[in-house]
Design a protein around this motif. Structure first.
Motif, PDB file in Angstrom:
ATOM      1  N   MET A  10      30.955  18.782  29.905  1.00 50.64           N
ATOM      2  CA  MET A  10      29.595  18.438  29.508  1.00 50.64           C
ATOM      3  C   MET A  10      29.538  17.988  28.054  1.00 50.64           C
ATOM      4  N   ALA A  11      30.181  18.729  27.157  1.00 48.50           N
ATOM      5  CA  ALA A  11      30.137  18.399  25.731  1.00 48.50           C
ATOM      6  C   ALA A  11      30.732  17.031  25.465  1.00 48.50           C
ATOM      7  N   ASP A  12      31.841  16.713  26.126  1.00 47.78           N
ATOM      8  CA  ASP A  12      32.487  15.417  25.936  1.00 47.78           C
ATOM      9  C   ASP A  12      31.588  14.290  26.432  1.00 47.78           C
ATOM     10  N   ALA A  13      30.956  14.487  27.601  1.00 47.40           N
ATOM     11  CA  ALA A  13      30.091  13.459  28.182  1.00 47.40           C
ATOM     12  C   ALA A  13      28.857  13.220  27.321  1.00 47.40           C
ATOM     13  N   VAL A  14      28.203  14.292  26.905  1.00 45.37           N
ATOM     14  CA  VAL A  14      26.987  14.158  26.099  1.00 45.37           C
ATOM     15  C   VAL A  14      27.314  13.504  24.758  1.00 45.37           C
ATOM     16  N   SER A  15      28.421  13.912  24.145  1.00 47.27           N
ATOM     17  CA  SER A  15      28.814  13.338  22.864  1.00 47.27           C
ATOM     18  C   SER A  15      29.073  11.841  22.975  1.00 47.27           C
ATOM     19  N   TRP A  16      29.730  11.432  24.060  1.00 50.18           N
ATOM     20  CA  TRP A  16      30.051  10.013  24.251  1.00 50.18           C
ATOM     21  C   TRP A  16      28.778   9.183  24.423  1.00 50.18           C
ATOM     22  N   ALA A  37      20.772  13.893  38.513  1.00 51.54           N
ATOM     23  CA  ALA A  37      21.675  14.614  39.415  1.00 51.54           C
ATOM     24  C   ALA A  37      21.324  14.304  40.852  1.00 51.54           C
ATOM     25  N   GLU A  38      22.330  13.968  41.646  1.00 54.49           N
ATOM     26  CA  GLU A  38      22.152  13.760  43.080  1.00 54.49           C
ATOM     27  C   GLU A  38      23.509  13.871  43.759  1.00 54.49           C
ATOM     28  N   GLY A  39      23.490  14.299  45.015  1.00 50.89           N
ATOM     29  CA  GLY A  39      24.748  14.487  45.726  1.00 50.89           C
ATOM     30  C   GLY A  39      25.611  15.510  45.021  1.00 50.89           C
ATOM     31  N   ASP A  40      26.811  15.106  44.630  1.00 51.45           N
ATOM     32  CA  ASP A  40      27.686  16.000  43.870  1.00 51.45           C
ATOM     33  C   ASP A  40      28.050  15.394  42.518  1.00 51.45           C
ATOM     34  N   THR A  41      27.160  14.533  41.996  1.00 49.93           N
ATOM     35  CA  THR A  41      27.424  13.890  40.716  1.00 49.93           C
ATOM     36  C   THR A  41      26.241  14.025  39.760  1.00 49.93           C
ATOM     37  N   VAL A  42      26.573  13.994  38.480  1.00 55.65           N
ATOM     38  CA  VAL A  42      25.569  13.972  37.411  1.00 55.65           C
ATOM     39  C   VAL A  42      25.831  12.731  36.568  1.00 55.65           C
ATOM     40  N   THR A  43      24.790  11.980  36.291  1.00 54.04           N
ATOM     41  CA  THR A  43      24.890  10.774  35.477  1.00 54.04           C
ATOM     42  C   THR A  43      24.106  10.967  34.192  1.00 54.04           C
ATOM     43  N   MET A  44      24.747  10.658  33.073  1.00 58.18           N
ATOM     44  CA  MET A  44      24.085  10.715  31.775  1.00 58.18           C
ATOM     45  C   MET A  44      24.101   9.323  31.164  1.00 58.18           C
ATOM     46  N   HIS A  54      26.896   4.969  29.772  1.00 56.59           N
ATOM     47  CA  HIS A  54      26.577   5.524  31.088  1.00 56.59           C
ATOM     48  C   HIS A  54      27.823   6.239  31.601  1.00 56.59           C
ATOM     49  N   ILE A  55      27.718   7.545  31.877  1.00 58.87           N
ATOM     50  CA  ILE A  55      28.867   8.303  32.372  1.00 58.87           C
ATOM     51  C   ILE A  55      28.478   9.082  33.614  1.00 58.87           C
ATOM     52  N   THR A  56      29.369   9.079  34.603  1.00 55.20           N
ATOM     53  CA  THR A  56      29.142   9.791  35.862  1.00 55.20           C
ATOM     54  C   THR A  56      30.200  10.868  36.035  1.00 55.20           C
ATOM     55  N   LEU A  57      29.753  12.107  36.284  1.00 56.80           N
ATOM     56  CA  LEU A  57      30.637  13.261  36.404  1.00 56.80           C
ATOM     57  C   LEU A  57      30.473  13.930  37.759  1.00 56.80           C
ATOM     58  N   THR A  58      31.549  14.536  38.218  1.00 59.62           N
ATOM     59  CA  THR A  58      31.454  15.394  39.399  1.00 59.62           C
ATOM     60  C   THR A  58      30.945  16.764  38.956  1.00 59.62           C
ATOM     61  N   ALA A  59      29.955  17.285  39.648  1.00 57.42           N
ATOM     62  CA  ALA A  59      29.351  18.549  39.234  1.00 57.42           C
ATOM     63  C   ALA A  59      28.809  19.293  40.442  1.00 57.42           C
ATOM     64  N   GLN A  60      28.491  20.565  40.237  1.00 59.09           N
ATOM     65  CA  GLN A  60      27.807  21.350  41.255  1.00 59.09           C
ATOM     66  C   GLN A  60      26.312  21.086  41.107  1.00 59.09           C
ATOM     67  N   VAL A  61      25.735  20.434  42.092  1.00 59.00           N
ATOM     68  CA  VAL A  61      24.315  20.088  42.059  1.00 59.00           C
ATOM     69  C   VAL A  61      23.582  20.941  43.101  1.00 59.00           C
ATOM     70  N   SER A 236      33.587   8.703  35.157  1.00 62.58           N
ATOM     71  CA  SER A 236      33.535   7.250  35.100  1.00 62.58           C
ATOM     72  C   SER A 236      32.621   6.833  33.953  1.00 62.58           C
ATOM     73  N   ARG A 237      33.153   6.029  33.034  1.00 62.53           N
ATOM     74  CA  ARG A 237      32.388   5.608  31.866  1.00 62.53           C
ATOM     75  C   ARG A 237      32.091   4.113  31.945  1.00 62.53           C
ATOM     76  N   ARG A 238      30.854   3.772  31.639  1.00 58.88           N
ATOM     77  CA  ARG A 238      30.446   2.376  31.608  1.00 58.88           C
ATOM     78  C   ARG A 238      29.688   2.105  30.313  1.00 58.88           C
ATOM     79  N   MET A 239      30.018   1.014  29.689  1.00 54.63           N
ATOM     80  CA  MET A 239      29.356   0.615  28.449  1.00 54.63           C
ATOM     81  C   MET A 239      28.962  -0.848  28.559  1.00 54.63           C
ATOM     82  N   THR A 240      27.724  -1.164  28.230  1.00 53.93           N
ATOM     83  CA  THR A 240      27.293  -2.549  28.149  1.00 53.93           C
ATOM     84  C   THR A 240      26.715  -2.802  26.760  1.00 53.93           C
ATOM     85  N   THR A 241      26.874  -4.018  26.278  1.00 53.72           N
ATOM     86  CA  THR A 241      26.298  -4.384  24.986  1.00 53.72           C
ATOM     87  C   THR A 241      25.947  -5.854  24.988  1.00 53.72           C
TER      88      THR A 241
END
Length: 386
Positions: A10-16, A37-44, A54-61, A236-241
């Motif tokens: 979580m800390a790594d994802a939020v920081s990024w 949060a949906e399914g078994d993923t969390v997107t920040m 934009h980062i997508t993580l596997t999590a307990q939802v 999974s990390r995605r960046m657009t600019t």
């Protein structure tokens, strides 16, 4: 929303994601970081209207949902949590984090006011993550930092079939790196001017996976987008600019220097000597490189207060008959250090033409070998005092 994440993940994802948030948002809602949060993923995700992370993580939802909270505050909290699983619950008005005995409650921001984030452009090609990160690092050292001249703060990305070229200049130095990649189409040709700072941070943060996908929009230069996507153990990390507008200067021809005199030395020895001698270099003055038959002598000074000099064994070759046209060269010591630091070879080759003319720097695997032309770095020489 109710989810459970490992603290480090979580800390790594939020920081990024928080890196994309503006320090002084023109629109207050852009200070928010969106958690879905949906399914078994969390997107920040977060954005400053130019760059989006934009980062997508596997999590307990346990309960799906979404929440928007202050991103900078969430990042500060996440990295301060104890090393235990984090439980997050949220509704429209607040978010609560529980980690061991630590408990935080954050006020929610209005989700409905958050702007729609840009879609990722179509895939243009893929490149090995480590190769891409190394190439970007070698080139961004030559990019400008003056925001009043935005075109020089970008890296020109040139795509020609299976060759991906990165080019940067701040007018006083230039760097070009060419790598092989896998384009979506073999006859693909495209160019884009990408902000160097964003490109550098993106490339460094996507080395966990095997490859990086480059996604380039087909719109006009000023209105287009470029996206990067990487997959790794941290999600999974995605960046657009948004691409920079303006015409990048035509500097490629400066890379084709025909040397009248060349100098070859060990990279690490020269780097160490430059750092030592430049300690006494006065601001905005040059580091002098005097070229002798079988060595080079570096020198610098701060008026009469301090002087330094050091000689290094070198292989000096004259490529034209007669007296050599260049006996000494003046370098900006910071530019020279950056160029040497960008090389990954044990030896370095300097190609000189004439006093005051650009100098081409390339790497060598051996003192007698051929220069590696996939990375070329040009430095504009400084005028030496008479």
């Amino acid at each position: 929303m109710k989810i459970r994440l490992e603290r480090d993940v979580m800390a790594d994802a939020v920081s990024w994601v928080a890196r994309t948030l503006p320090n002084r948002p023109a629109v207050p809602i852009l200070a928010g970081l969106m958690v879905r949060a949906e399914g078994d993923t969390v997107t920040m995700s977060g954005s400053d209207n130019e760059t989006t992370g934009h980062i997508t993580l596997t999590a307990q939802v346990d309960e799906p949902g979404q929440a928007l909270v202050s991103g900078k505050l969430l990042a500060d909290i996440a990295k301060s949590l104890p090393d235990k699983p984090v439980e997050i619950t949220a509704d429209a008005s607040r978010m609560e984090l529980v980690c061991g005995s630590a408990r935080f409650t954050l006020q929610g921001l209005p989700v409905e006011e958050y702007p729609a984030l840009p879609e990722m452009p179509g895939t243009t090609g893929t490149v090995a993550a480590d190769v891409f990160a190394k190439a970007v690092a070698q080139v961004v050292v030559a990019a400008g930092r003056d925001e009043l001249l935005p075109v020089f703060t970008g890296v020109r990305v040139e795509i020609d079939g299976d060759t991906l070229s990165l080019l940067a200049t701040d007018r006083y130095r230039m760097a070009l790196k060419e790598i092989t990649w896998q384009p979506a189409a073999t006859d693909l040709e495209a160019t884009a001017l990408v902000p160097a700072k964003v490109l550098n941070e993106t490339a460094r943060s996507m080395t966990a996976g095997d490859s990086v996908t480059v996604n380039l929009s087909s719109g006009a230069t000023g209105d287009g987008l470029v996206g990067f996507e990487g997959h790794g153990t941290a999600g999974s990390r995605r960046m657009t600019t948004r691409l920079l507008d303006g015409e990048f200067p035509k500097v490629r021809h400066l890379m084709d220097i025909k040397a009248t005199r060349s100098v070859r030395v060990r990279t690490d020895e020269l780097m160490a000597a430059v750092r030592r001698v430049s300690l006494v270099a006065e601001r905005n003055t040059s580091l002098r490189m005097e070229i002798n038959e079988d060595d080079i002598a570096l020198s610098a000074a701060t008026g009469d207060q301090a002087q330094a000099s050091e000689a290094i064994q070198a292989l000096v070759t004259d490529h034209v008959d007669g007296d050599p046209s260049i006996l000494a060269a003046g370098f900006n010591p910071h530019y020279l250090t950056d160029a040497l630091g960008a090389l990954d070879t044990p030896f370095v080759d300097f190609s000189f033409t004439a006093p005051g003319k650009p100098c081409l720097v390339m790497g060598l695997d051996s003192l007698e070998g051929e220069p590696e032309v996939d990375y070329r770095h040009v430095i504009m020489l400084m005028r030496l005092p008479n």
